[in-house]
Design a protein around this motif. Structure first.
Motif, PDB file in Angstrom:
ATOM      1  N   VAL A   1       0.869  -1.172   0.000  1.00 48.36           N
ATOM      2  CA  VAL A   1       0.000   0.000   0.000  1.00 48.36           C
ATOM      3  C   VAL A   1       0.911   1.228   0.000  1.00 48.36           C
ATOM      4  O   VAL A   1       1.442   1.620   1.030  1.00 48.36           O
ATOM      5  N   GLN A   2       1.090   1.830  -1.160  1.00 49.51           N
ATOM      6  CA  GLN A   2       2.101   2.863  -1.290  1.00 49.51           C
ATOM      7  C   GLN A   2       1.654   4.232  -0.798  1.00 49.51           C
ATOM      8  O   GLN A   2       2.487   5.116  -0.589  1.00 49.51           O
ATOM      9  N   ASP A   3       0.348   4.423  -0.607  1.00 50.57           N
ATOM     10  CA  ASP A   3      -0.110   5.726  -0.144  1.00 50.57           C
ATOM     11  C   ASP A   3      -0.349   5.753   1.366  1.00 50.57           C
ATOM     12  O   ASP A   3      -0.951   6.676   1.899  1.00 50.57           O
ATOM     13  N   GLN A   4       0.145   4.738   2.075  1.00 53.47           N
ATOM     14  CA  GLN A   4       0.157   4.739   3.541  1.00 53.47           C
ATOM     15  C   GLN A   4       1.607   4.602   3.985  1.00 53.47           C
ATOM     16  O   GLN A   4       2.280   3.627   3.644  1.00 53.47           O
ATOM     17  N   VAL A   5       2.076   5.586   4.742  1.00 53.52           N
ATOM     18  CA  VAL A   5       3.508   5.707   5.037  1.00 53.52           C
ATOM     19  C   VAL A   5       3.761   5.688   6.539  1.00 53.52           C
ATOM     20  O   VAL A   5       3.070   6.359   7.317  1.00 53.52           O
ATOM     21  N   ILE A   6       4.760   4.923   6.938  1.00 52.60           N
ATOM     22  CA  ILE A   6       5.345   5.014   8.269  1.00 52.60           C
ATOM     23  C   ILE A   6       6.680   5.734   8.100  1.00 52.60           C
ATOM     24  O   ILE A   6       7.550   5.273   7.340  1.00 52.60           O
ATOM     25  N   LEU A   7       6.844   6.852   8.770  1.00 56.79           N
ATOM     26  CA  LEU A   7       8.043   7.680   8.635  1.00 56.79           C
ATOM     27  C   LEU A   7       8.975   7.427   9.812  1.00 56.79           C
ATOM     28  O   LEU A   7       8.574   7.543  10.978  1.00 56.79           O
ATOM     29  N   VAL A   8      10.214   7.059   9.522  1.00 55.48           N
ATOM     30  CA  VAL A   8      11.233   6.800  10.539  1.00 55.48           C
ATOM     31  C   VAL A   8      12.369   7.789  10.306  1.00 55.48           C
ATOM     32  O   VAL A   8      12.910   7.857   9.194  1.00 55.48           O
ATOM     33  N   SER A   9      12.761   8.547  11.343  1.00 55.65           N
ATOM     34  CA  SER A   9      13.703   9.642  11.091  1.00 55.65           C
ATOM     35  C   SER A   9      14.684   9.865  12.226  1.00 55.65           C
ATOM     36  O   SER A   9      14.499   9.385  13.355  1.00 55.65           O
ATOM     37  N   ALA A  10      15.722  10.620  11.900  1.00 56.31           N
ATOM     38  CA  ALA A  10      16.701  11.102  12.871  1.00 56.31           C
ATOM     39  C   ALA A  10      17.390  12.318  12.263  1.00 56.31           C
ATOM     40  O   ALA A  10      17.551  12.383  11.043  1.00 56.31           O
ATOM     41  N   HIS A  11      17.794  13.259  13.087  1.00 56.16           N
ATOM     42  CA  HIS A  11      18.555  14.390  12.534  1.00 56.16           C
ATOM     43  C   HIS A  11      20.039  14.048  12.528  1.00 56.16           C
ATOM     44  O   HIS A  11      20.545  13.382  13.436  1.00 56.16           O
ATOM     45  N   TYR A  12      20.723  14.474  11.461  1.00 60.66           N
ATOM     46  CA  TYR A  12      22.144  14.139  11.324  1.00 60.66           C
ATOM     47  C   TYR A  12      23.072  15.312  11.576  1.00 60.66           C
ATOM     48  O   TYR A  12      24.297  15.166  11.611  1.00 60.66           O
ATOM     49  N   ASP A  13      22.532  16.511  11.756  1.00 58.62           N
ATOM     50  CA  ASP A  13      23.371  17.686  12.004  1.00 58.62           C
ATOM     51  C   ASP A  13      23.763  17.766  13.482  1.00 58.62           C
ATOM     52  O   ASP A  13      23.173  17.098  14.342  1.00 58.62           O
ATOM     53  N   HIS A  14      24.759  18.597  13.761  1.00 63.05           N
ATOM     54  CA  HIS A  14      25.132  18.870  15.152  1.00 63.05           C
ATOM     55  C   HIS A  14      25.603  20.325  15.253  1.00 63.05           C
ATOM     56  O   HIS A  14      25.058  21.181  14.552  1.00 63.05           O
ATOM     57  N   LEU A  15      26.583  20.595  16.077  1.00 60.34           N
ATOM     58  CA  LEU A  15      26.910  21.979  16.458  1.00 60.34           C
ATOM     59  C   LEU A  15      28.172  22.538  15.813  1.00 60.34           C
ATOM     60  O   LEU A  15      28.463  23.728  15.972  1.00 60.34           O
ATOM     61  N   GLY A  16      28.933  21.708  15.129  1.00 58.71           N
ATOM     62  CA  GLY A  16      30.111  22.217  14.435  1.00 58.71           C
ATOM     63  C   GLY A  16      31.296  22.452  15.342  1.00 58.71           C
ATOM     64  O   GLY A  16      31.615  21.635  16.213  1.00 58.71           O
ATOM     65  N   VAL A  17      31.953  23.580  15.161  1.00 54.91           N
ATOM     66  CA  VAL A  17      33.173  23.936  15.900  1.00 54.91           C
ATOM     67  C   VAL A  17      32.924  25.234  16.661  1.00 54.91           C
ATOM     68  O   VAL A  17      32.346  26.186  16.112  1.00 54.91           O
ATOM     69  N   TYR A  18      33.365  25.278  17.905  1.00 58.63           N
ATOM     70  CA  TYR A  18      33.188  26.489  18.719  1.00 58.63           C
ATOM     71  C   TYR A  18      34.447  26.714  19.543  1.00 58.63           C
ATOM     72  O   TYR A  18      34.917  25.815  20.234  1.00 58.63           O
ATOM     73  N   GLN A  19      34.996  27.913  19.408  1.00 56.76           N
ATOM     74  CA  GLN A  19      36.228  28.299  20.113  1.00 56.76           C
ATOM     75  C   GLN A  19      37.336  27.265  19.920  1.00 56.76           C
ATOM     76  O   GLN A  19      38.038  26.877  20.852  1.00 56.76           O
ATOM     77  N   GLY A  20      37.443  26.808  18.674  1.00 55.52           N
ATOM     78  CA  GLY A  20      38.513  25.890  18.292  1.00 55.52           C
ATOM     79  C   GLY A  20      38.279  24.438  18.668  1.00 55.52           C
ATOM     80  O   GLY A  20      39.125  23.587  18.387  1.00 55.52           O
TER      81      GLY A  20
END
Length: 346
Positions: free
Chosen positions: A155-174
């Motif tokens: 059934v292609q018009d019924q979706v279970i969405l599984v997610s995670a964010h991949y970004d973070h905070l980068g570099v701060y004060q070296g």
């Protein structure tokens, strides 16, 4: 004769000077192409057969700890949205998704990426945690990308969405903020669920879409961008399962963020945790939140799974792979896998 020799020397000198500049544009072009190049995608239904070119020793049996090691490595530079580090992380994830044969669900369904823009930000340490502060409104915005791919169901018009964010905070004060737990751990769980479903080889009843959001740390900008301009109809999403910072703390101790307990996303993850022998109950937000909020605001049943001790060393340079408990990480992946089974296969 002397003047002729001088003339020839001058020509040779000019040639030597002009040669690097003649070759330089080609080098720039090669470098640019290496930055923007995306892996080729084979459009297949991966549940029916293994993707061509993938072997057991390669992507299907790649481990979650290997994913965390790659994403929290120094060359990822903390994966701040809109930076070279984010680009490297998105390239890594695109390669994983392509090699596993996921169906592209990004812009126009032609690739994995959904492009959006982020405003300028600054950084500040609040209560020992590094956070982003919004910059000047109306200033130049920077491009960023979400990544979306699917295992098609009957059934292609019924979706279970599984997610995670991949970004973070980068570099701060070296100092690099590696973000091994927040949220390379969640990303690795999603990838592990994909690999396990493919190894099972059983057809899903509903379509399962896997999403990796960026700019979560700046206020869920990536998931909000998707909700505002979805790459497939929001009405198809039956439930949204989000994984954020799950790799640390006592093994089996998890929490759930949800606006209420009366939704199928929360109920599926809680039931899956019980099946897996873990503890996962609704946890107060305490001024924090994650990408499930972007979907809950539209009425979509949504939940975030996190470790009970998720705040330990969170948003600090100490969030390294040493913080990860492999058994806790494996249990988190098992909970999400079981929840997907409950929602998409029955």
């Amino acid at each position: 004769m002397s003047s002729r020799r001088n003339f020839l020397k001058m020509l040779l000198g000019l040639s030597a000077l002009s040669l690097p500049w003649t070759l330089w544009p080609g080098k720039i072009n090669q470098t640019f192409q290496s930055w923007v190049k995306r892996p080729s995608v084979k459009l297949i239904t991966p549940m029916s057969e293994l993707p061509q070119g993938v072997t057991d020793e390669e992507m299907l049996y790649h481990s979650a700890m290997e994913d965390i090691t790659a994403l929290s490595a120094p060359e990822m530079q903390g994966r701040q949205a809109g930076t070279v580090g984010e680009n490297k992380a998105s390239s890594y994830l695109s390669k994983q998704m392509s090699s596993l044969g996921l169906i592209p669900m990004g812009d126009q369904g032609k690739n994995f990426t959904q492009v959006f823009t982020i405003p300028p930000v600054s950084k500040n340490v609040v209560n020992g945690r590094l956070t982003f502060i919004p910059g000047t409104l109306g200033s130049l915005r920077t491009p960023s990308v979400n990544l979306l791919g699917a295992i098609k169901g009957k059934v292609q018009d019924q979706v279970i969405l599984v997610s995670a964010h991949y970004d973070h905070l980068g570099v701060y004060q070296g100092k690099i903020y590696p973000g091994a737990n927040d949220n390379a751990s969640g990303v690795s769980c999603v990838l592990e669920v994909i690999r396990r479903l493919l190894r099972d080889g059983k057809p899903a009843r509903k379509t399962v879409v896997f999403a990796f959001w960026s700019a979560e740390e700046m206020g869920f900008i990536g998931s909000k961008a998707f909700v505002q301009s979805p790459t497939f109809p929001l009405g198809q999403i039956q439930a949204m399962l989000n994984i954020d910072t799950v790799g640390n703390g006592p093994v089996g101790d998890f929490g759930l963020w949800s606006v209420n307990e009366d939704n199928i996303a929360y109920q599926a993850v809680r039931a899956a945790a019980i099946q897996a022998g873990a503890s996962a109950g609704r946890t107060p937000f305490g001024g924090h939140n994650s990408d499930q909020a972007s979907f809950a605001q539209t009425g979509i049943p949504a939940v975030t799974l996190m470790a009970g001790d998720w705040l330990n060393k969170n948003h600090t340079p100490e969030d390294t792979i040493d913080l990860i408990e492999p058994e806790q990480l494996e249990l988190a992946s098992d909970i999400v896998y079981r929840a997907v089974q409950l929602l998409a296969f029955k």
